[in-house]
Design a protein around this motif. Structure first.
Motif, short mmCIF file in Angstrom:
data_model
loop_
_atom_site.label_atom_id
_atom_site.label_comp_id
_atom_site.label_asym_id
_atom_site.label_seq_id
_atom_site.Cartn_x
_atom_site.Cartn_y
_atom_site.Cartn_z
N MET A 1 9.23 -12.76 -1.35
CA MET A 1 7.99 -13.13 -0.65
C MET A 1 7.01 -11.95 -0.70
N THR A 2 5.78 -12.20 -1.02
CA THR A 2 4.76 -11.16 -1.09
C THR A 2 4.16 -10.90 0.29
N THR A 3 4.12 -9.64 0.68
CA THR A 3 3.52 -9.27 1.97
C THR A 3 2.05 -8.95 1.77
N ARG A 4 1.20 -9.59 2.54
CA ARG A 4 -0.24 -9.36 2.44
C ARG A 4 -0.65 -8.30 3.45
N LEU A 5 -1.40 -7.33 2.97
CA LEU A 5 -1.84 -6.24 3.82
C LEU A 5 -2.97 -6.73 4.73
N ALA A 22 4.65 -2.78 8.69
CA ALA A 22 4.28 -1.82 7.65
C ALA A 22 5.16 -2.00 6.42
N LEU A 23 4.60 -1.68 5.27
CA LEU A 23 5.33 -1.82 4.01
C LEU A 23 6.42 -0.77 3.88
N GLU A 24 7.47 -1.14 3.16
CA GLU A 24 8.50 -0.15 2.82
C GLU A 24 8.01 0.73 1.67
N TYR A 25 7.21 0.15 0.77
CA TYR A 25 6.64 0.93 -0.33
C TYR A 25 5.21 0.45 -0.57
N PRO A 26 4.23 1.36 -0.51
CA PRO A 26 4.41 2.74 -0.07
C PRO A 26 4.79 2.80 1.41
N ASN A 27 5.64 3.74 1.71
CA ASN A 27 6.27 3.81 3.03
C ASN A 27 5.24 3.92 4.15
N GLY A 28 5.18 2.86 4.97
CA GLY A 28 4.37 2.92 6.17
C GLY A 28 2.98 2.36 6.07
N LEU A 29 2.55 1.92 4.90
CA LEU A 29 1.20 1.37 4.79
C LEU A 29 1.10 0.08 5.59
N LEU A 30 0.16 0.04 6.53
CA LEU A 30 0.10 -1.04 7.51
C LEU A 30 -1.16 -1.90 7.39
N ALA A 31 -2.30 -1.27 7.13
CA ALA A 31 -3.56 -2.01 7.13
C ALA A 31 -4.60 -1.26 6.33
N ALA A 32 -5.69 -1.93 6.04
CA ALA A 32 -6.80 -1.32 5.31
C ALA A 32 -8.12 -1.75 5.96
N GLY A 33 -9.14 -0.93 5.72
CA GLY A 33 -10.47 -1.30 6.21
C GLY A 33 -10.77 -0.79 7.61
N GLY A 34 -11.68 -1.48 8.28
CA GLY A 34 -12.11 -1.03 9.59
C GLY A 34 -13.08 0.13 9.47
N ASP A 35 -13.04 1.02 10.45
CA ASP A 35 -13.90 2.20 10.42
C ASP A 35 -13.17 3.35 11.08
N LEU A 36 -13.86 4.48 11.19
CA LEU A 36 -13.27 5.68 11.80
C LEU A 36 -13.97 6.02 13.11
N PRO A 64 4.67 5.49 9.06
CA PRO A 64 5.86 5.62 8.21
C PRO A 64 7.17 5.58 8.99
N ASP A 65 8.23 5.31 8.26
CA ASP A 65 9.59 5.28 8.82
C ASP A 65 10.52 5.96 7.82
N PRO A 66 11.13 7.11 8.20
CA PRO A 66 11.13 7.73 9.53
C PRO A 66 9.85 8.54 9.77
N ARG A 67 9.79 9.12 10.96
CA ARG A 67 8.63 9.91 11.38
C ARG A 67 9.09 11.34 11.62
N MET A 68 8.36 12.32 11.09
CA MET A 68 8.71 13.73 11.31
C MET A 68 8.03 14.23 12.58
N VAL A 69 8.79 14.92 13.42
CA VAL A 69 8.28 15.42 14.70
C VAL A 69 8.83 16.81 14.98
N PHE A 70 8.20 17.47 15.94
CA PHE A 70 8.72 18.70 16.53
C PHE A 70 9.02 18.46 18.00
N ARG A 71 10.16 18.93 18.46
CA ARG A 71 10.39 19.10 19.88
C ARG A 71 9.76 20.43 20.25
N THR A 72 8.77 20.40 21.12
CA THR A 72 7.95 21.60 21.32
C THR A 72 8.71 22.76 21.95
#
Length: 244
Positions: A1-5, A22-36, A64-72
């Motif tokens: 099945m094709t996933t539509r962004l 979010a897509l597995e490849y590329p990892n974590g791509l969820l949406a496009a467009g909008g604004d900043l 993305p999955d997984p997510r890199m973090v720091f414990r402060t």
């Protein structure tokens, strides 16, 4: 099945799709467009989503999955860096030259000849900074800016975006200073976005996206400060940053 962004409407700041879409490849791509816009950026960060795209591309949104973090409170200081810190005369400041830090982060690097910090990103995060939500930690040698890091604060959660150093160790000092301050303020988590061997040497670890979202969701709802850090950032002696 094709996933539509999902394509976001730039005329409306409405809900993002659930991050588990979010897509597995590329990892974590969820949406496009909008604004900043400030409102859309804050909405994105509150849900563990961030923009990342190159000049000429549509705005792309990621979780993305997984997510890199720091414990402060659990930073690792390598021996070579610890030796630098013992006699370091650099100074640490916050929010005094935010846009200069962003521009420095955008400069080409040997392993990264192009940048995703385009003109639109510079403008958008500058506006986020003016609104009290984006912050920079700056390392100076005398009057010369030699390193820094910037990111976004929501509640008691800090989302790191990029860092730079023109002198060896300066970017790491900025990161350690940021984590030291966040730990003092009882902000336990710093988002580092995607896996990096370099960040792992300083104590970064990976969380599943589900675990990250669960922990982050609690922190962004806690009281934070929407103001400049220039006046209340703790005074940090770099020689003491080797102890976490």
């Amino acid at each position: 099945m094709t996933t539509r962004l999902t394509v976001l409407d730039p005329s409306r700041v409405d809900a993002f799709p659930c991050v588990d879409k979010a897509l597995e490849y590329p990892n974590g791509l969820l949406a496009a467009g909008g604004d900043l816009s400030v409102d859309r950026l804050l909405l994105a960060y509150r849900h563990g989503i961030f923009p990342w795209y190159s000049e000429g591309e549509p705005i792309l949104w990621w979780s993305p999955d997984p997510r890199m973090v720091f414990r402060t409170n659990r930073m690792h200081v390598p021996r070579r860096l610890a030796r630098l810190l013992r006699n370091c005369t650099w100074q640490v400041r916050a929010d005094t030259v935010f846009r200069d830090v962003m521009r420095a982060c955008a400069q080409p690097r040997p392993d990264q000849p192009t940048t995703w910090i385009c003109a639109d990103m510079l403008q958008a995060y500058g506006e986020l900074h003016d609104a009290g939500h984006a912050h920079s930690i700056e390392v100076f040698d005398g009057d010369v800016l030699i390193g820094g890091i910037y990111g976004v604060a929501v509640g008691r959660m800090f989302f790191g975006e990029s860092m730079f150093g023109t002198v060896s160790g300066a970017s790491k000092v900025a990161l350690l200073a940021l984590c030291h301050a966040l730990d003092l303020w009882r902000w336990p988590l710093l988002d580092a976005q995607v896996q990096s061997d370099h960040l792992e040497t300083l104590g970064a670890l990976s969380l599943s996206r589900d675990d990250f979202i669960k922990e982050m969701a609690e922190l962004v709802e806690q009281p934070g400060a929407s103001e400049s850090w220039s006046t209340h950032f703790p005074r940090i002696e770099i020689t003491q940053l080797g102890v976490f």
